[in-house]
Design a protein around this motif. Structure first.
Motif, PDB file in Angstrom:
ATOM      1  N   ASP A  49      30.589  42.803  42.037  1.00 13.53           N
ATOM      2  CA  ASP A  49      31.008  43.961  42.821  1.00 13.53           C
ATOM      3  C   ASP A  49      32.321  43.686  43.518  1.00 13.53           C
ATOM      4  OD1 ASP A  49      30.926  46.498  43.665  1.00 13.53           O
ATOM      5  OD2 ASP A  49      28.955  46.369  44.556  1.00 13.53           O
ATOM      6  N   LYS A  50      32.819  44.747  44.140  1.00 13.59           N
ATOM      7  CA  LYS A  50      34.081  44.576  44.859  1.00 13.59           C
ATOM      8  C   LYS A  50      33.875  43.714  46.089  1.00 13.59           C
ATOM      9  CE  LYS A  50      36.753  48.241  43.269  1.00 13.59           C
ATOM     10  NZ  LYS A  50      37.599  49.364  43.510  1.00 13.59           N
ATOM     11  N   SER A  51      34.928  43.093  46.504  1.00 15.21           N
ATOM     12  CA  SER A  51      34.877  42.269  47.698  1.00 15.21           C
ATOM     13  C   SER A  51      34.517  43.131  48.908  1.00 15.21           C
ATOM     14  CB  SER A  51      36.251  41.657  47.887  1.00 15.21           C
ATOM     15  OG  SER A  51      36.424  41.268  49.203  1.00 15.21           O
TER      16      SER A  51
ATOM     17  N   TYR B 126      35.924  42.997  51.502  1.00 17.44           N
ATOM     18  CA  TYR B 126      37.166  43.300  52.216  1.00 17.44           C
ATOM     19  C   TYR B 126      37.674  44.712  51.951  1.00 17.44           C
ATOM     20  CZ  TYR B 126      37.235  38.600  53.885  1.00 17.44           C
ATOM     21  OH  TYR B 126      36.890  37.454  54.526  1.00 17.44           O
ATOM     22  N   TYR B 127      37.315  45.292  50.798  1.00 17.83           N
ATOM     23  CA  TYR B 127      37.730  46.678  50.547  1.00 17.83           C
ATOM     24  C   TYR B 127      37.143  47.585  51.623  1.00 17.83           C
ATOM     25  CZ  TYR B 127      39.607  45.858  45.838  1.00 17.83           C
ATOM     26  OH  TYR B 127      40.357  45.454  44.770  1.00 17.83           O
ATOM     27  N   ALA B 128      35.814  47.458  51.804  1.00 20.77           N
ATOM     28  CA  ALA B 128      35.168  48.331  52.785  1.00 20.77           C
ATOM     29  C   ALA B 128      35.638  47.978  54.194  1.00 20.77           C
ATOM     30  CB  ALA B 128      33.665  48.199  52.667  1.00 20.77           C
TER      31      ALA B 128
ATOM     32  N   ARG C 124      28.318  58.680  42.306  1.00 22.60           N
ATOM     33  CA  ARG C 124      29.632  59.321  42.517  1.00 22.60           C
ATOM     34  C   ARG C 124      30.530  59.101  41.313  1.00 22.60           C
ATOM     35  NH1 ARG C 124      31.499  59.008  48.356  1.00 22.60           N
ATOM     36  NH2 ARG C 124      29.733  59.881  49.459  1.00 22.60           N
ATOM     37  N   ARG C 125      30.531  57.872  40.806  1.00 16.43           N
ATOM     38  CA  ARG C 125      31.427  57.546  39.687  1.00 16.43           C
ATOM     39  C   ARG C 125      31.050  58.416  38.476  1.00 16.43           C
ATOM     40  NH1 ARG C 125      35.701  53.402  38.161  1.00 16.43           N
ATOM     41  NH2 ARG C 125      35.777  53.830  35.977  1.00 16.43           N
ATOM     42  N   LYS C 126      29.742  58.553  38.239  1.00 14.40           N
ATOM     43  CA  LYS C 126      29.271  59.340  37.095  1.00 14.40           C
ATOM     44  C   LYS C 126      29.737  60.795  37.242  1.00 14.40           C
ATOM     45  CE  LYS C 126      25.013  59.997  34.629  1.00 14.40           C
ATOM     46  NZ  LYS C 126      23.611  60.148  34.887  1.00 14.40           N
TER      47      LYS C 126
ATOM     48  N   ASP D 261      49.893  57.395  44.965  1.00 13.51           N
ATOM     49  CA  ASP D 261      50.309  56.081  45.488  1.00 13.51           C
ATOM     50  C   ASP D 261      50.610  55.063  44.397  1.00 13.51           C
ATOM     51  OD1 ASP D 261      50.327  56.688  48.113  1.00 13.51           O
ATOM     52  OD2 ASP D 261      48.274  56.047  48.502  1.00 13.51           O
ATOM     53  N   SER D 262      49.858  55.119  43.310  1.00 11.91           N
ATOM     54  CA  SER D 262      50.050  54.093  42.276  1.00 11.91           C
ATOM     55  C   SER D 262      51.018  54.549  41.188  1.00 11.91           C
ATOM     56  CB  SER D 262      48.702  53.729  41.661  1.00 11.91           C
ATOM     57  OG  SER D 262      47.925  54.881  41.516  1.00 11.91           O
ATOM     58  N   THR D 263      51.094  55.857  40.984  1.00  7.62           N
ATOM     59  CA  THR D 263      51.989  56.363  39.946  1.00  7.62           C
ATOM     60  C   THR D 263      53.449  56.385  40.445  1.00  7.62           C
ATOM     61  OG1 THR D 263      51.096  58.441  40.689  1.00  7.62           O
ATOM     62  CG2 THR D 263      50.486  57.773  38.498  1.00  7.62           C
TER      63      THR D 263
ATOM     64  N   LEU E 137      40.280  42.435  44.292  1.00  9.33           N
ATOM     65  CA  LEU E 137      39.344  41.468  44.897  1.00  9.33           C
ATOM     66  C   LEU E 137      37.914  41.701  44.423  1.00  9.33           C
ATOM     67  CD1 LEU E 137      40.797  41.966  48.422  1.00  9.33           C
ATOM     68  CD2 LEU E 137      40.574  39.713  47.431  1.00  9.33           C
ATOM     69  N   ARG E 138      37.221  40.619  44.209  1.00 11.51           N
ATOM     70  CA  ARG E 138      35.825  40.709  43.811  1.00 11.51           C
ATOM     71  C   ARG E 138      34.979  39.745  44.623  1.00 11.51           C
ATOM     72  NH1 ARG E 138      37.450  44.579  42.025  1.00 11.51           N
ATOM     73  NH2 ARG E 138      37.237  45.500  39.958  1.00 11.51           N
ATOM     74  N   LYS E 139      33.691  40.045  44.709  1.00 14.70           N
ATOM     75  CA  LYS E 139      32.771  39.165  45.436  1.00 14.70           C
ATOM     76  C   LYS E 139      31.690  38.713  44.452  1.00 14.70           C
ATOM     77  CE  LYS E 139      30.073  37.891  48.914  1.00 14.70           C
ATOM     78  NZ  LYS E 139      30.101  37.454  50.195  1.00 14.70           N
TER      79      LYS E 139
ATOM     80  N   ALA F 278      33.300  47.838  35.290  1.00 10.04           N
ATOM     81  CA  ALA F 278      32.701  49.029  35.905  1.00 10.04           C
ATOM     82  C   ALA F 278      33.544  49.624  37.034  1.00 10.04           C
ATOM     83  CB  ALA F 278      31.319  48.668  36.432  1.00 10.04           C
ATOM     84  N   ARG F 279      34.415  48.835  37.650  1.00 10.97           N
ATOM     85  CA  ARG F 279      35.216  49.371  38.750  1.00 10.97           C
ATOM     86  C   ARG F 279      36.676  49.543  38.357  1.00 10.97           C
ATOM     87  NH1 ARG F 279      32.175  49.185  43.633  1.00 10.97           N
ATOM     88  NH2 ARG F 279      33.693  50.724  44.263  1.00 10.97           N
ATOM     89  N   ASN F 280      36.923  49.804  37.089  1.00  9.44           N
ATOM     90  CA  ASN F 280      38.333  49.981  36.695  1.00  9.44           C
ATOM     91  C   ASN F 280      38.847  51.330  37.208  1.00  9.44           C
ATOM     92  OD1 ASN F 280      37.218  51.854  35.011  1.00  9.44           O
ATOM     93  ND2 ASN F 280      38.351  51.223  33.214  1.00  9.44           N
ATOM     94  N   CYS F 281      40.103  51.610  36.899  1.00 14.43           N
ATOM     95  CA  CYS F 281      40.711  52.845  37.397  1.00 14.43           C
ATOM     96  C   CYS F 281      40.088  54.053  36.699  1.00 14.43           C
ATOM     97  CB  CYS F 281      42.213  52.795  37.122  1.00 14.43           C
ATOM     98  SG  CYS F 281      43.044  54.301  37.628  1.00 14.43           S
ATOM     99  N   ILE F 282      39.709  55.029  37.500  1.00 18.16           N
ATOM    100  CA  ILE F 282      39.092  56.219  36.909  1.00 18.16           C
ATOM    101  C   ILE F 282      40.171  57.190  36.417  1.00 18.16           C
ATOM    102  CG2 ILE F 282      38.928  57.789  38.893  1.00 18.16           C
ATOM    103  CD1 ILE F 282      35.915  58.018  38.204  1.00 18.16           C
TER     104      ILE F 282
END
Ligand code: HEM
Length: 488
Positions: free
Chosen positions: A98-100, A102-104, A126-128, A297-299, A363-365, A428-432
């Motif tokens: 899962d994500k680190s 630190y994101y949250a 939510r992702r689905k 922001d990323s584009t 980041l990942r945990k 699973a947490r790539n860019c949507i």
């Protein structure tokens, strides 16, 4: 006597507690001894590196990561592994890690539980749900809206980058256009029906800045200090601005007649899900804010970097122009069919976000110990994956700072390990928003490059001259300034 035994009992207790703490973290210490990393002092570890300050964030992270493929670093009691070897990264991202936290921790005060930072129990549903709003059919229908916004951007460039030796940084201009595109496509509202767009964008920027400042104040990792800090107060205010903007977008949307042809457009669909109780109102507001921020922001830095790199490489720019001219004529707007055929332009974009990935680190945990290709990662380890370094491994990307779009010819792509190129993350947490990002960037660049020749990238002569800064995203320190002239 009585006092002595009390003191010694207390001392024994502290020693036992310390030993227990060390025993629990023994694999972390073992891992720390096995891997190289920057010098660390007792207790503070390598926290002295943070004294370089926020302006040096990118260089500091790169300095730490230089011991790659794996680097360990302590900031006080907090332990991190930096990894950047393609095979290791691939294994890691494809595990269900899962994500680190630190994101949250860093983003949660303003974005609460939005997808990027949501805990597993919220994220899956939510992702689905959101995934459906980014399928090819929905995204492909955005070509006319992207073209309209790209033409507006080209009109702006006409005003500020033509016939002058001192053009402004294009960052804000591209960002503003991307927000308009996000309103038209994701929210299905006319951007000129909204006020406070500038405030929303400026607040997004302030948000990134405050997250970055927090990173350079390690004591703010401790909740006690964080909850009492002025930065937290600022982040709560920022969250309120995001929420108010989305409420405004929703109010405008609900005042319009329902658009029956766009039920799967992001906001339309989320509103419907909210009506059917499949998404809470808080969820709707969080996801709305995240998506309008993420969409630009990323584009924005990617489009800015592409323009600068093409300004530095006239021969590549000419090849892109030839492709665009062959596929389009002057009388018609861009169509999906012709954009899909712009293979060289696509390679230019891929090469741009190889050298300058908009998201330089993720980041990942790790909850359970795992074996990577060449070493183990202990449980409870925070891992920082350096996409910037991954994209510049000289044995995979010879002469890594050479801007060479043909690295993305299909036969070249086949030769590389899959984990060597991850501008959009993986697993699973790539860019949507990959499809949205690629299509919008192609349309924006095709419209601009068809109309203008980029004469020069001001401030930079070579790729090496472009120094990066990290907020949440990688942005060129000196910005994106170009001079253009009309093609016709
Ligand atoms: C050049 C453009 C873009 C790049 C390089 C990029 C890159 C990334 C990366 C690397 C991640 C993964 C972060 C992680 O693993 O921690 C990510 C996540 C995400 N991106 Fe993008 N992105 C881009 C454009 C977009 C666009 C246009 C949208 C939306 C319209 C978007 C929405 C998101 C969201 C919502 C997530 C979180 C997904 C999740 O955690 O489930 N991105 N992006």
């Amino acid at each position: 006597m009585h006092q002595f035994s009390l003191t010694s009992t207390f001392l024994y207790f502290i020693i036992a507690l310390t030993l227990y703490f060390i025993w629990k973290r023994r694999r972390l210490y073992y891992c720390s001894f096995k891997h190289p990393g920057p010098f660390g002092f007792p207790l503070i570890g390598s926290a002295h590196l943070l004294t370089a300050g926020p302006a040096e964030s990118y260089n500091t992270l790169m300095r730490i990561a230089q011991y790659s493929p794996v680097t360990r670093v302590w900031f006080g009691p907090f332990f991190y592994l930096f990894i950047s070897k393609p095979r290791d990264v691939e294994i890691l991202l494809n595990k269900s890690v899962d994500k680190s936290i630190y994101y949250a921790k860093y983003l949660g005060d303003a974005l609460k539980t939005a997808l990027l930072i949501s805990p597993p129990e919220i994220r899956k549903g939510r992702r689905k749900l959101i995934n459906q709003t980014f399928n090819s059919n929905v995204v492909n229908s955005f070509v006319p809206a992207f073209t309209k916004c790209a033409n507006r951007l080209a009109d702006e460039l006409d005003k500020v980058c033509k016939g002058t030796n001192d053009p402004p940084d294009l960052f804000d201009i591209i960002m503003k256009t991307y927000l308009d595109a996000g309103c038209e496509t994701l929210a299905d509202v006319r951007p000129d029906s909204l006020y406070n767009k500038e405030k929303f964008l400026a607040t997004g920027y302030r948000y990134q800045k405050s997250v970055k400042y927090r990173f350079f104040k390690p004591h703010l990792n401790i909740d006690f200090f964080w909850k009492r800090s002025s930065l937290r107060k600022e982040q709560l205010e920022i969250g309120k601005v995001f929420e108010d903007f989305i409420k405004q977008v929703i109010a405008v949307k609900q005042s319009q007649p329902e658009n029956k042809n766009s039920k799967k457009q992001f906001l339309n669909y989320l509103l419907e899900m909210n009506k059917q109780n499949n998404l809470t109102t808080d969820g709707l507001l969080e996801e709305g804010a995240l998506m309008l921020l993420a969409a630009n922001d990323s584009t924005t830095p990617a489009v800015g970097s592409a323009l600068v790199l093409l300004g530095m490489h006239p021969e590549i720019q000419e090849k892109v122009y030839q492709e665009i001219s062959l596929l389009t004529d002057d009388t018609q707007d861009l169509t999906l069919q012709c954009v899909n055929k712009m293979n060289y332009l696509e390679r230019v974009i891929k090469e741009t976000i190889r050298i300058f990935p908009s998201v330089p680190f993720i980041l990942r945990k790790i909850d359970e110990e795992i074996e990577l290709d060449s070493y183990f990662v202990p449980a409870n380890c925070e891992i920082l994956i350096s996409i910037s370094q991954l994209h510049r491994w000289p044995d995979i990307w010879p002469n890594p700072l050479k801007f060479d779009p043909d690295r993305f010819l299909p036969e070249e792509v086949e030769k590389r390990p899959r984990g060597a190129y991850l501008p959009f993350g993986a697993g699973a947490r790539n860019c949507i928003g990959i499809k949205y990002a690629m299509l919008s960037m192609k349309v924006f660049l095709a419209v601009i490059l068809k109309r203008f020749r980029i004469l020069e990238a001001i401030d930079y002569k070579r790729v090496e001259d472009i120094e990066m800064d990290i907020f949440l995203f990688g942005i060129a320190k000196k910005g994106y300034r170009i001079r253009v002239e009309d093609r016709n």
